[in-house]
Design a protein around this motif. Sequence first.
Motif, PDB file in Angstrom:
ATOM      1  N   GLY A 127       0.811  -1.210   0.000  1.00  0.00           N
ATOM      2  CA  GLY A 127       0.000   0.000   0.000  1.00  0.00           C
ATOM      3  C   GLY A 127       0.848   1.265   0.000  1.00  0.00           C
ATOM      4  O   GLY A 127       2.066   1.221   0.074  1.00  0.00           O
ATOM      5  N   SER A 128       0.169   2.398  -0.075  1.00  0.00           N
ATOM      6  CA  SER A 128       0.849   3.682   0.106  1.00  0.00           C
ATOM      7  C   SER A 128      -0.152   4.628   0.752  1.00  0.00           C
ATOM      8  O   SER A 128      -1.337   4.312   0.856  1.00  0.00           O
ATOM      9  N   GLY A 129       0.353   5.789   1.189  1.00  0.00           N
ATOM     10  CA  GLY A 129      -0.531   6.707   1.909  1.00  0.00           C
ATOM     11  C   GLY A 129      -0.800   6.179   3.303  1.00  0.00           C
ATOM     12  O   GLY A 129       0.013   5.445   3.857  1.00  0.00           O
TER      13      GLY A 129
ATOM     14  N   MET B   1      -3.261  18.870  -3.860  1.00  0.00           N
ATOM     15  CA  MET B   1      -3.784  18.175  -2.682  1.00  0.00           C
ATOM     16  C   MET B   1      -2.635  17.663  -1.835  1.00  0.00           C
ATOM     17  O   MET B   1      -1.674  17.103  -2.366  1.00  0.00           O
ATOM     18  N   ALA B   2      -2.721  17.871  -0.545  1.00  0.00           N
ATOM     19  CA  ALA B   2      -1.634  17.442   0.332  1.00  0.00           C
ATOM     20  C   ALA B   2      -1.536  15.914   0.344  1.00  0.00           C
ATOM     21  O   ALA B   2      -2.547  15.220   0.241  1.00  0.00           O
ATOM     22  N   GLU B   3      -0.314  15.430   0.446  1.00  0.00           N
ATOM     23  CA  GLU B   3      -0.108  13.988   0.513  1.00  0.00           C
ATOM     24  C   GLU B   3      -0.696  13.464   1.824  1.00  0.00           C
ATOM     25  O   GLU B   3      -0.584  14.111   2.865  1.00  0.00           O
ATOM     26  N   GLN B   4      -1.294  12.314   1.737  1.00  0.00           N
ATOM     27  CA  GLN B   4      -1.876  11.711   2.934  1.00  0.00           C
ATOM     28  C   GLN B   4      -0.737  11.224   3.839  1.00  0.00           C
ATOM     29  O   GLN B   4       0.164  10.539   3.381  1.00  0.00           O
ATOM     30  N   PRO B   5      -0.761  11.583   5.111  1.00  0.00           N
ATOM     31  CA  PRO B   5       0.343  11.148   5.971  1.00  0.00           C
ATOM     32  C   PRO B   5       0.322   9.632   6.153  1.00  0.00           C
ATOM     33  O   PRO B   5      -0.748   9.027   6.212  1.00  0.00           O
ATOM     34  N   THR B   6       1.515   9.056   6.234  1.00  0.00           N
ATOM     35  CA  THR B   6       1.626   7.606   6.353  1.00  0.00           C
ATOM     36  C   THR B   6       1.243   7.134   7.744  1.00  0.00           C
ATOM     37  O   THR B   6       0.582   6.124   7.907  1.00  0.00           O
ATOM     38  N   ALA B  48      17.583  -4.647  13.201  1.00  0.00           N
ATOM     39  CA  ALA B  48      18.091  -3.380  12.667  1.00  0.00           C
ATOM     40  C   ALA B  48      17.066  -2.286  12.947  1.00  0.00           C
ATOM     41  O   ALA B  48      16.164  -2.477  13.767  1.00  0.00           O
ATOM     42  N   HIS B  49      17.238  -1.144  12.322  1.00  0.00           N
ATOM     43  CA  HIS B  49      16.355  -0.015  12.591  1.00  0.00           C
ATOM     44  C   HIS B  49      15.750   0.531  11.313  1.00  0.00           C
ATOM     45  O   HIS B  49      16.349   0.444  10.250  1.00  0.00           O
ATOM     46  N   MET B  50      14.576   1.091  11.449  1.00  0.00           N
ATOM     47  CA  MET B  50      13.917   1.776  10.335  1.00  0.00           C
ATOM     48  C   MET B  50      13.522   3.164  10.796  1.00  0.00           C
ATOM     49  O   MET B  50      13.048   3.329  11.926  1.00  0.00           O
ATOM     50  N   ASN B  51      13.714   4.150   9.913  1.00  0.00           N
ATOM     51  CA  ASN B  51      13.094   5.450  10.155  1.00  0.00           C
ATOM     52  C   ASN B  51      11.795   5.489   9.339  1.00  0.00           C
ATOM     53  O   ASN B  51      11.419   4.489   8.700  1.00  0.00           O
ATOM     54  N   ALA B  52      11.110   6.603   9.379  1.00  0.00           N
ATOM     55  CA  ALA B  52       9.799   6.667   8.711  1.00  0.00           C
ATOM     56  C   ALA B  52       9.926   6.361   7.225  1.00  0.00           C
ATOM     57  O   ALA B  52       9.103   5.641   6.647  1.00  0.00           O
ATOM     58  N   GLU B  53      11.003   6.863   6.604  1.00  0.00           N
ATOM     59  CA  GLU B  53      11.140   6.663   5.162  1.00  0.00           C
ATOM     60  C   GLU B  53      11.448   5.207   4.838  1.00  0.00           C
ATOM     61  O   GLU B  53      10.931   4.647   3.863  1.00  0.00           O
ATOM     62  N   ALA B  54      12.313   4.586   5.645  1.00  0.00           N
ATOM     63  CA  ALA B  54      12.644   3.172   5.425  1.00  0.00           C
ATOM     64  C   ALA B  54      11.375   2.331   5.558  1.00  0.00           C
ATOM     65  O   ALA B  54      11.129   1.410   4.759  1.00  0.00           O
ATOM     66  N   LEU B  55      10.567   2.673   6.524  1.00  0.00           N
ATOM     67  CA  LEU B  55       9.341   1.925   6.735  1.00  0.00           C
ATOM     68  C   LEU B  55       8.378   2.087   5.562  1.00  0.00           C
ATOM     69  O   LEU B  55       7.797   1.127   5.067  1.00  0.00           O
ATOM     70  N   ARG B  56       8.239   3.322   5.118  1.00  0.00           N
ATOM     71  CA  ARG B  56       7.351   3.596   3.988  1.00  0.00           C
ATOM     72  C   ARG B  56       7.824   2.853   2.738  1.00  0.00           C
ATOM     73  O   ARG B  56       7.031   2.231   2.030  1.00  0.00           O
ATOM     74  N   LYS B  57       9.137   2.896   2.492  1.00  0.00           N
ATOM     75  CA  LYS B  57       9.674   2.225   1.308  1.00  0.00           C
ATOM     76  C   LYS B  57       9.491   0.712   1.401  1.00  0.00           C
ATOM     77  O   LYS B  57       9.223   0.039   0.409  1.00  0.00           O
ATOM     78  N   THR B  58       9.655   0.179   2.603  1.00  0.00           N
ATOM     79  CA  THR B  58       9.493  -1.263   2.792  1.00  0.00           C
ATOM     80  C   THR B  58       8.054  -1.675   2.498  1.00  0.00           C
ATOM     81  O   THR B  58       7.808  -2.646   1.774  1.00  0.00           O
ATOM     82  N   VAL B  59       7.114  -0.921   3.045  1.00  0.00           N
ATOM     83  CA  VAL B  59       5.705  -1.260   2.849  1.00  0.00           C
ATOM     84  C   VAL B  59       5.312  -1.110   1.374  1.00  0.00           C
ATOM     85  O   VAL B  59       4.639  -1.973   0.805  1.00  0.00           O
ATOM     86  N   GLU B  60       5.779  -0.034   0.750  1.00  0.00           N
ATOM     87  CA  GLU B  60       5.381   0.210  -0.640  1.00  0.00           C
ATOM     88  C   GLU B  60       6.003  -0.779  -1.612  1.00  0.00           C
ATOM     89  O   GLU B  60       5.359  -1.226  -2.557  1.00  0.00           O
ATOM     90  N   SER B  61       7.284  -1.138  -1.364  1.00  0.00           N
ATOM     91  CA  SER B  61       8.009  -1.976  -2.335  1.00  0.00           C
ATOM     92  C   SER B  61       7.959  -3.462  -2.008  1.00  0.00           C
ATOM     93  O   SER B  61       8.215  -4.302  -2.870  1.00  0.00           O
ATOM     94  N   GLY B  62       7.701  -3.797  -0.735  1.00  0.00           N
ATOM     95  CA  GLY B  62       7.769  -5.202  -0.331  1.00  0.00           C
ATOM     96  C   GLY B  62       9.201  -5.708  -0.218  1.00  0.00           C
ATOM     97  O   GLY B  62       9.423  -6.919  -0.088  1.00  0.00           O
ATOM     98  N   GLN B  63      10.160  -4.806  -0.276  1.00  0.00           N
ATOM     99  CA  GLN B  63      11.573  -5.144  -0.042  1.00  0.00           C
ATOM    100  C   GLN B  63      12.024  -4.418   1.220  1.00  0.00           C
ATOM    101  O   GLN B  63      11.627  -3.277   1.449  1.00  0.00           O
ATOM    102  N   ALA B  64      12.881  -5.072   2.032  1.00  0.00           N
ATOM    103  CA  ALA B  64      13.290  -4.470   3.301  1.00  0.00           C
ATOM    104  C   ALA B  64      14.270  -3.319   3.093  1.00  0.00           C
ATOM    105  O   ALA B  64      15.311  -3.475   2.451  1.00  0.00           O
TER     106      ALA B  64
END
Lengths: 157, 157
Positions: A127-129, B1-6, B48-64
């Motif tokens: 997903g996204s958003g 339109m503002a991006e929806q916060p993750t 390991a650790h994730m910041n918000a961007e790492a988490l967003r990228k992981t969820v969106e791409s399905g790659q860690a």
Amino acid sequence: MAEQPTFAQRGSTEAVEEGLAFALKFDADGLVTCVATDARTGDVLMVAHMNAEALRKTVESGQAWYFSRSRQRLWRKGESSGHGQRVVEMRVDCDQDAVWIKVEQAGGGACHTGRRSCFYRAVPIGGSGAMTLEFRDAEQTFDPAGVYATSNKLPGA
Amino acid sequence: MAEQPTFAQRGSTEAVEEGLAFALKFDADGLVTCVATDARTGDVLMVAHMNAEALRKTVESGQAWYFSRSRQRLWRKGESSGHGQRVVEMRVDCDQDAVWIKVEQAGGGACHTGRRSCFYRAVPIGGSGAMTLEFRDAEQTFDPAGVYATSNKLPGA
């Protein structure tokens, strides 16, 4: 006679990664991360923290001890709930700043919310958003109100 | 339109623990702990650790994706080694300060030392005083010298 120190001084990267000296890297608060998995199923039950004393007590007793950051004190898993964790195996990672324990979880589960594992919600992949969680393996296996005294509601890290 | 916060704002303890809003508690450095287990064996591969961007990228791409504290930068697991992690499932814990991902680990393994898991040494239970580690599942499954460029020797957190 002076007590023998539990933890070794940290040497070179090579020594830390390939050596057999237990040379933990505690963080600025004196803690390492501990992952507890169910020795039977492999599921992650909880992620918490240990300070040097919690680690020493865990190794010596074979029962999981943690350090609660919110309560700033040592606690033995199960001291309130009766749901202790017998440590079947402990591992340390390459740079020695995290430990993994495989445990036999006593009672209904590890989570203070009444579930077997603290990880009872999934984050949908792809997903996204805005992300909405989904319950997964979230059925309560015990009644936390019956297990924890009111004054002791938050046993977690 | 503002991006929806993750991520959602954190509400009450009840909302964080029993709700479906993804309201992560990032630490003072903007990180959450991530435990990666092998989706097939249940073994812990790495912490390991994730910041918000790492988490967003992981969820969106399905790659860690992770955030390296030592290098202070985002990295995709496998970007140097080719040993990526496909995320089969992501979970979040009760107080939402840790995530657990079950992954399909590509290549020889997850550890930069050439092992499948970073947890290749055991701490003997029941001892006291100085603790000596024991190698456990420590055989190298790939040659790190052949996989990592010299300038990129420490991909870890």
